[in-house]
Design a protein around this motif. Structure first.
Motif, PDB file in Angstrom:
ATOM      1  N   HIS A  90       0.841  -1.210   0.000  1.00  0.00           N
ATOM      2  CA  HIS A  90       0.000   0.000   0.000  1.00  0.00           C
ATOM      3  C   HIS A  90       0.870   1.252   0.000  1.00  0.00           C
ATOM      4  CE1 HIS A  90      -2.670   3.007   2.300  1.00  0.00           C
ATOM      5  NE2 HIS A  90      -3.140   2.918   1.078  1.00  0.00           N
ATOM      6  N   LEU A  91       0.583   2.177  -0.922  1.00  0.00           N
ATOM      7  CA  LEU A  91       1.324   3.448  -1.005  1.00  0.00           C
ATOM      8  C   LEU A  91       0.339   4.606  -0.902  1.00  0.00           C
ATOM      9  CD1 LEU A  91       3.160   2.776  -4.407  1.00  0.00           C
ATOM     10  CD2 LEU A  91       3.977   2.101  -2.160  1.00  0.00           C
ATOM     11  N   ALA A 105       3.305   5.885  -9.250  1.00  0.00           N
ATOM     12  CA  ALA A 105       2.325   5.240  -8.356  1.00  0.00           C
ATOM     13  C   ALA A 105       1.279   4.487  -9.175  1.00  0.00           C
ATOM     14  CB  ALA A 105       1.663   6.284  -7.462  1.00  0.00           C
ATOM     15  N   GLU A 109       0.306   0.580  -9.257  1.00  0.00           N
ATOM     16  CA  GLU A 109      -1.086   0.141  -9.087  1.00  0.00           C
ATOM     17  C   GLU A 109      -1.426  -0.956 -10.113  1.00  0.00           C
ATOM     18  OE1 GLU A 109      -3.767   3.461  -9.489  1.00  0.00           O
ATOM     19  OE2 GLU A 109      -4.851   2.837  -7.686  1.00  0.00           O
ATOM     20  N   VAL A 115      -2.957   2.046  -4.217  1.00  0.00           N
ATOM     21  CA  VAL A 115      -2.514   3.437  -4.055  1.00  0.00           C
ATOM     22  C   VAL A 115      -3.657   4.281  -3.519  1.00  0.00           C
ATOM     23  CG1 VAL A 115      -1.671   5.496  -5.277  1.00  0.00           C
ATOM     24  CG2 VAL A 115      -0.816   3.239  -5.930  1.00  0.00           C
TER      25      VAL A 115
END
Ligand SMILES: Cc1ncc(COP(=O)(O)O)c(C=O)c1O
Length: 381
Positions: A90-91, A105, A109, A115
């Motif tokens: 998870h970002l 990002a 994904e 994201v």
């Protein structure tokens, strides 16, 4: 021409150009070679690393030279996310990041990461508490830019980092500091960030060279593979003229930051005063506090950014608009939309970015031409 677009790029400083020329001339060695030509080039690279590290508050061993700011963002995000995928996928990135971060990002994904986009306040700030509320046990990385390239707002990275790490001590903090160097003092260790991106051409250095700060002990996977240069994190024969130039430009930028800001702050105040007089319904984008001294970003209701830019160019002024013409339609800036600017208003945006070479005369000339430019732009819209 009056150049009012220093956030897009800056002229190369004369002393930086002279240094570059040496490594484009007789001192052309490859820093990987063992002979004296190679050793001279290696020395230039290591001097640049020292200079750069000093300018941003890190140690030289934590600096990896890259082919620019975009590449440094890619290395930090993709490299760390991939290496840490075992801990979580998870970002979090803020909504008004540069595309070097946003698109990295989105790439992740598409490759199995989740994201979350953190909203930005109307003022152009990322609220540390709101950000920390999005962090969870599997959050491996958070990215928030130090200075926004369009509206110039400055984030308190120390507070952001503290908030993120109190929510999850294992979450890495990355910052795109491309627009920060030379505009604010930088102390990456004091801010307690883990990764940061920088670019040469925003600070009086050349294009196509940058740096990625990777805090000692932070695991990162290479994005560009090959001969194992830069500790295996960025393969490819080093761009010695560019790197030497970057080191010197960073040193000058850090040394001059206070004096430059004082000068540009006064100049911007005059510009703001004049613009609000000439365009009484002007909208100032982002808070005027916590903002770099040379940036003024405005919307002029009833105009289109592209038209304003063309008229300004014809009159001898180089500046930028957040809106870009894509497939025949005007796309308003994602930064202005992120801070809640209505779409139609966002289309009439203008960014003035003053820099080292800007003068009062530039501002006076602009203010003298602006009434007619706005009148004509409103007629076209
Ligand atoms: C905030 C920010 N990040 C990244 C970049 C990209 O840097 P470069 O042009 O060196 O790839 C820019 C340049 O426009 C920028 O303003």
């Amino acid at each position: 021409m009056h150049y009012l677009d220093h956030a897009a790029t800056t002229p190369v400083l004369p002393e930086v150009k002279d240094l570059m020329l040496a490594y484009l001339g007789d001192d052309f060695g490859n820093p990987s070679s063992v002979h004296s030509f190679g050793r001279k080039a290696r020395e230039a690279v290591e001097v640049a690393r020292e200079r750069f590290a000093q300018a941003v508050g890190t140690s030289p061993a934590e600096i990896i030279f890259t082919g620019g700011g975009t590449e440094a963002d890619n290395l930090a995000l993709k490299g760390a996310a991939e290496k840490l995928a075992g801990n979580g996928r998870h970002l979090i990135v803020s909504a008004f990041e540069h595309h070097g971060v946003l698109d990295s990002a989105h790439y992740l994904e598409r490759h199995g990461f989740e994201v979350t986009i953190c909203p930005v306040e109307r003022s152009g700030h990322v609220d540390p508490a709101r950000l920390a509320g999005l962090v969870r046990s599997g959050t491996t990385l958070v990215s928030v830019m130090t200075v926004n390239n369009e509206i110039g707002t400055i984030q308190d990275l120390g507070m952001i980092s503290a908030a993120v790490k109190s929510a999850n001590p294992h979450t890495l903090v990355h910052t795109d500091a491309v627009q920060a160097l030379g505009n604010i003092p930088i102390d990456l260790h004091a801010w307690n960030v883990d990764l940061a991106a920088f670019s040469g051409h925003k600070i009086g250095g050349p294009k196509g060279v940058g740096a990625c700060f990777i805090r000692a002990g932070v695991p990162v996977e290479a994005v560009i593979h090959g001969g194992g240069h830069e500790k295996g994190l960025r393969s490819g024969t080093l761009n010695v003229p560019g790197i030497a130039a970057l080191g010197l430009a960073a040193e000058v930028a850090a040394k001059e930051v206070y004096e430059k800001n004082e000068r540009l702050g006064a100049m911007k105040a005059r510009l703001l005063d004049g613009v609000t007089r000439i365009v009484p319904d002007v909208v100032i984008n982002g808070s005027l506090e916590d903002r770099v001294a040379g940036n003024l970003n405005i919307c002029i209701p009833g105009t289109e950014g592209e038209t304003l830019l063309l008229l300004l160019d014809q009159a001898g002024f180089a500046c930028s608009s957040g809106s870009a013409c894509q497939s025949g339609a005007l796309d308003p800036s994602h930064v202005l939309l992120a801070i809640g600017t209505p779409r139609e208003l966002a289309q009439g945006s203008l960014r003035f970015s003053l820099g080292r070479a800007s003068t009062d005369e530039d501002v006076d000339a602009l203010l003298a031409s602006l009434p007619e430019i706005v009148r004509r732009a409103r007629k076209v819209a």
